[in-house]
Design a protein around this motif. Structure first.
Motif, PDB file in Angstrom:
ATOM      1  N   ALA A   1       7.767   0.872  15.547  1.00 37.53           N
ATOM      2  CA  ALA A   1       9.064   0.329  15.160  1.00 37.53           C
ATOM      3  C   ALA A   1       8.886  -0.398  13.848  1.00 37.53           C
ATOM      4  O   ALA A   1       9.648  -0.278  13.096  1.00 37.53           O
ATOM      5  CB  ALA A   1       9.442  -0.451  16.363  1.00 37.53           C
ATOM      6  N   ARG A   2       7.843  -1.044  13.903  1.00 41.20           N
ATOM      7  CA  ARG A   2       7.815  -2.065  12.519  1.00 41.20           C
ATOM      8  C   ARG A   2       7.593  -1.201  11.338  1.00 41.20           C
ATOM      9  O   ARG A   2       8.034  -1.167  10.376  1.00 41.20           O
ATOM     10  CB  ARG A   2       6.650  -2.949  12.643  1.00 41.20           C
ATOM     11  N   ASP A   3       6.611  -0.220  11.470  1.00 42.81           N
ATOM     12  CA  ASP A   3       6.312   0.663  10.446  1.00 42.81           C
ATOM     13  C   ASP A   3       7.175   1.793   9.857  1.00 42.81           C
ATOM     14  O   ASP A   3       7.258   2.093   8.898  1.00 42.81           O
ATOM     15  CB  ASP A   3       4.973   1.570  10.975  1.00 42.81           C
ATOM     16  N   MET A   4       8.349   2.143  10.973  1.00 39.70           N
ATOM     17  CA  MET A   4       9.242   2.892  10.549  1.00 39.70           C
ATOM     18  C   MET A   4      10.302   2.210   9.612  1.00 39.70           C
ATOM     19  O   MET A   4      10.908   2.509   8.533  1.00 39.70           O
ATOM     20  CB  MET A   4      10.284   3.263  11.521  1.00 39.70           C
ATOM     21  N   GLU A   5      10.516   0.650   9.826  1.00 39.87           N
ATOM     22  CA  GLU A   5      11.414  -0.208   9.048  1.00 39.87           C
ATOM     23  C   GLU A   5      10.510  -0.285   7.376  1.00 39.87           C
ATOM     24  O   GLU A   5      11.210  -0.352   6.679  1.00 39.87           O
ATOM     25  CB  GLU A   5      11.431  -1.323   9.334  1.00 39.87           C
ATOM     26  N   ILE A   6       9.281  -0.370   7.406  1.00 37.12           N
ATOM     27  CA  ILE A   6       8.664  -0.515   6.154  1.00 37.12           C
ATOM     28  C   ILE A   6       8.843   0.773   5.517  1.00 37.12           C
ATOM     29  O   ILE A   6       8.996   0.790   4.177  1.00 37.12           O
ATOM     30  CB  ILE A   6       7.199  -0.808   6.526  1.00 37.12           C
TER      31      ILE A   6
ATOM     32  N   LEU B   1      13.965   9.722   7.307  1.00 42.23           N
ATOM     33  CA  LEU B   1      12.582   9.052   6.609  1.00 42.23           C
ATOM     34  C   LEU B   1      11.561   9.978   6.691  1.00 42.23           C
ATOM     35  O   LEU B   1      11.287  10.722   7.556  1.00 42.23           O
ATOM     36  CB  LEU B   1      12.276   7.843   7.656  1.00 42.23           C
ATOM     37  N   PRO B   2      10.709   9.702   5.689  1.00 39.71           N
ATOM     38  CA  PRO B   2       9.540  10.753   5.370  1.00 39.71           C
ATOM     39  C   PRO B   2       8.139  10.504   6.331  1.00 39.71           C
ATOM     40  O   PRO B   2       7.154   9.935   5.707  1.00 39.71           O
ATOM     41  CB  PRO B   2       9.070  10.598   3.983  1.00 39.71           C
ATOM     42  N   VAL B   3       8.465  10.566   7.595  1.00 40.58           N
ATOM     43  CA  VAL B   3       7.328  10.240   8.759  1.00 40.58           C
ATOM     44  C   VAL B   3       7.161  11.528   9.419  1.00 40.58           C
ATOM     45  O   VAL B   3       7.846  12.329   9.610  1.00 40.58           O
ATOM     46  CB  VAL B   3       7.958   9.303   9.449  1.00 40.58           C
TER      47      VAL B   3
ATOM     48  N   GLY C   1       0.763  -1.205  -0.158  1.00 45.69           N
ATOM     49  CA  GLY C   1       0.053  -0.148   0.003  1.00 45.69           C
ATOM     50  C   GLY C   1       0.909   1.199  -0.107  1.00 45.69           C
ATOM     51  O   GLY C   1       0.560   2.229  -0.650  1.00 45.69           O
ATOM     52  N   LEU C   2       2.082   1.353   0.698  1.00 48.95           N
ATOM     53  CA  LEU C   2       2.824   2.300   0.555  1.00 48.95           C
ATOM     54  C   LEU C   2       3.521   2.637  -0.513  1.00 48.95           C
ATOM     55  O   LEU C   2       3.570   3.918  -1.121  1.00 48.95           O
ATOM     56  CB  LEU C   2       4.010   2.143   2.010  1.00 48.95           C
ATOM     57  N   GLU C   3       3.863   1.478  -1.113  1.00 52.84           N
ATOM     58  CA  GLU C   3       4.587   1.587  -2.246  1.00 52.84           C
ATOM     59  C   GLU C   3       3.789   2.233  -3.393  1.00 52.84           C
ATOM     60  O   GLU C   3       3.734   3.143  -4.123  1.00 52.84           O
ATOM     61  CB  GLU C   3       5.247   0.204  -2.784  1.00 52.84           C
TER      62      GLU C   3
ATOM     63  N   ALA D   1      11.336   2.769   5.668  1.00 50.09           N
ATOM     64  CA  ALA D   1      12.710   2.724   5.151  1.00 50.09           C
ATOM     65  C   ALA D   1      12.984   1.860   4.086  1.00 50.09           C
ATOM     66  O   ALA D   1      13.655   2.263   3.178  1.00 50.09           O
ATOM     67  CB  ALA D   1      13.698   2.252   6.334  1.00 50.09           C
ATOM     68  N   LEU D   2      12.103   0.957   3.882  1.00 50.81           N
ATOM     69  CA  LEU D   2      11.920   0.021   2.949  1.00 50.81           C
ATOM     70  C   LEU D   2      11.422   0.663   1.606  1.00 50.81           C
ATOM     71  O   LEU D   2      12.127   0.557   0.286  1.00 50.81           O
ATOM     72  CB  LEU D   2      11.277  -1.410   2.955  1.00 50.81           C
ATOM     73  N   THR D   3      10.230   1.315   1.783  1.00 49.01           N
ATOM     74  CA  THR D   3       9.586   2.037   0.632  1.00 49.01           C
ATOM     75  C   THR D   3       9.711   3.358   0.101  1.00 49.01           C
ATOM     76  O   THR D   3       9.666   3.761  -0.914  1.00 49.01           O
ATOM     77  CB  THR D   3       8.026   1.883   0.922  1.00 49.01           C
TER      78      THR D   3
END
Length: 416
Positions: A207-212, A242-244, A157-159, A214-216
């Motif tokens: 924490a999980r979402d920050m890594e996603i 990161l764009p958070v 979804g993020l991608e 970073a991936l996308t």
């Protein structure tokens, strides 16, 4: 055309006037034209922007509907409201998005920008038709009201959202860790014998979402942060570039889990009211810029629902009409007017990638006139919202909106 007289710009004591014509600010201190509206010495600012409100339409209109919710927003000084899609049915198809926008435009109240579901039915299993939803007018994608348990689906979804230039916002709680918690897990929940929702449920999911992210490389907005640890995780992500972005709600700043000693479901929210230490840390996050903006998570329910037992009552507090007065009264001295207005106007616009609102000639006429000095008692019977009850009933607040202008039209004017 109309002219608002006897108003002050933020940081100034000089009384001025502004003329509005054809939906834009024509200019300042011009010869008065059209209807003359007395601003009563109030302070004028761009109308507030709300990124997180539950207006309950379609299908849950016994709690709220567009007319009552957008009237409440205008009374709170808001010119633009992003509504959440966890309705009945879920807002996950283009026709529903268009229908909501068209209905709101006919009301002449606050402007509606509906969010659409990230996944079909908000089930977290299959992406909704994101491109078509964007074309229909969806402002962002979110499964708010539910947590995104499937990391792979969120990643996809993020991608997809990134390719569309859209923001995804998330309710960051690990459902398994949250379990059946009805309040913050800690000393108070233990003393009351109530099931708790631990701080780790929020932190682990952030924490999980920050890594996603970073991936996308996609833009992710974390809703209603409530814990110190989760805020630190967002701070660390920002340092990584990161764009958070993230928001904090006034109820998590002004109320704590101590309120649940009353066993009153009025204080049952998701994520739950945390400790005083968490509330103070969130305020520091506002001051140091880690928190990007304020949002209310306006979540109306019927009185009968909120009068149920704590274990059975729904989560949520409705107070979009009180957000600015509450923040100004409690934290105006620490934050200052300029910072508080930024958190509720330009900052939400930056999160969304929208043009920042201004008071300059030629800018869209989305304005609010605020009475920063006069105290008024919180009286839920006067609310425009259908949820006519409040944790702050009887409290005396200042900073009430006197007038809200949206798209050059008067959306709210205080009669007294």
């Amino acid at each position: 055309m109309f002219t608002i007289t006897n108003i002050k710009r933020p940081g100034s004591d000089r009384l001025e006037s502004v003329t509005v014509e054809n939906g834009v600010i024509k200019g300042w201190n011009l010869p008065a034209e059209g209807e003359i509206i007395d601003g009563k010495g109030g302070t004028v600012a761009p109308a507030l922007i709300e990124l997180h409100a539950h207006l309950r339409e379609p299908g849950q209109t016994e709690k709220e509907d567009l007319a009552s919710g957008l009237a409440a927003a205008a009374a709170g000084g808001y010119g633009t409201v992003v509504s959440m899609p966890n309705t009945t049915p879920v807002v996950d198809d283009p026709a529903t998005v268009r229908s909501l926008i068209e209905k709101a435009e006919g009301l002449g109240l606050a402007r509606l920008k509906p969010a659409a579901a990230l996944t079909k039915g908000q089930k977290g299993e299959q992406l909704a038709e994101l491109a078509f939803l964007k074309d229909a007018g969806a402002a962002m994608f979110t499964d708010d009201g539910r947590t995104n348990e499937n990391a792979r689906v969120l990643c996809l979804g993020l991608e997809y959202a990134r390719s569309l230039g859209m923001v995804v916002s998330v309710h960051a709680e690990d459902a398994a860790l949250r379990a059946d918690g009805v309040m913050n897990e800690g000393l108070v929940s233990e003393e009351l014998g109530l099931p708790g929702n631990p701080w780790a449920a929020e932190a682990a999911r952030v924490a999980r979402d920050m890594e996603i992210v970073a991936l996308t490389g996609a833009r992710l907005h974390v809703q209603h942060l409530s814990t110190a640890r989760a805020l630190d995780l967002v701070r660390e992500a920002k340092k990584r570039g990161l764009p958070v972005t993230c928001e904090v709600c006034p109820h998590h700043l002004t109320l704590t889990d101590e309120a649940l000693r009353t066993f009153d479901a009025l204080y049952k929210v998701a994520p739950p009211l945390r400790t005083q230490a968490d509330a103070e840390y969130l305020l520091e996050g506002l001051l140091d810029g880690t928190v990007d903006c304020l949002a209310t998570d306006h979540a109306p329910h019927t009185r009968a629902e909120k009068e149920r037992d704590l274990l059975d009552a729904p989560f949520g507090i409705a107070y979009i009409e009180l957000a600015f007065p509450l923040m100004w009264t409690r934290f105006g001295e620490q934050l200052g007017l300029e910072k508080l207005l930024d958190l509720m106007t330009a900052a939400p616009a930056r999160v969304m990638g929208w043009p920042e609102p201004t008071l300059e000639a030629g800018a869209p006429a989305d304005l609010v006139v605020l009475d920063l000095a006069t105290e008024r008692e919180v009286n839920p019977a006067e609310f425009r919202s259908k949820a006519k009850f409040s944790p702050w009933t009887g409290e005396r607040l200042k900073g009430w909106p006197l007038l809200t202008v949206v798209d050059g039209k008067i959306a709210f004017q205080r009669e007294d």
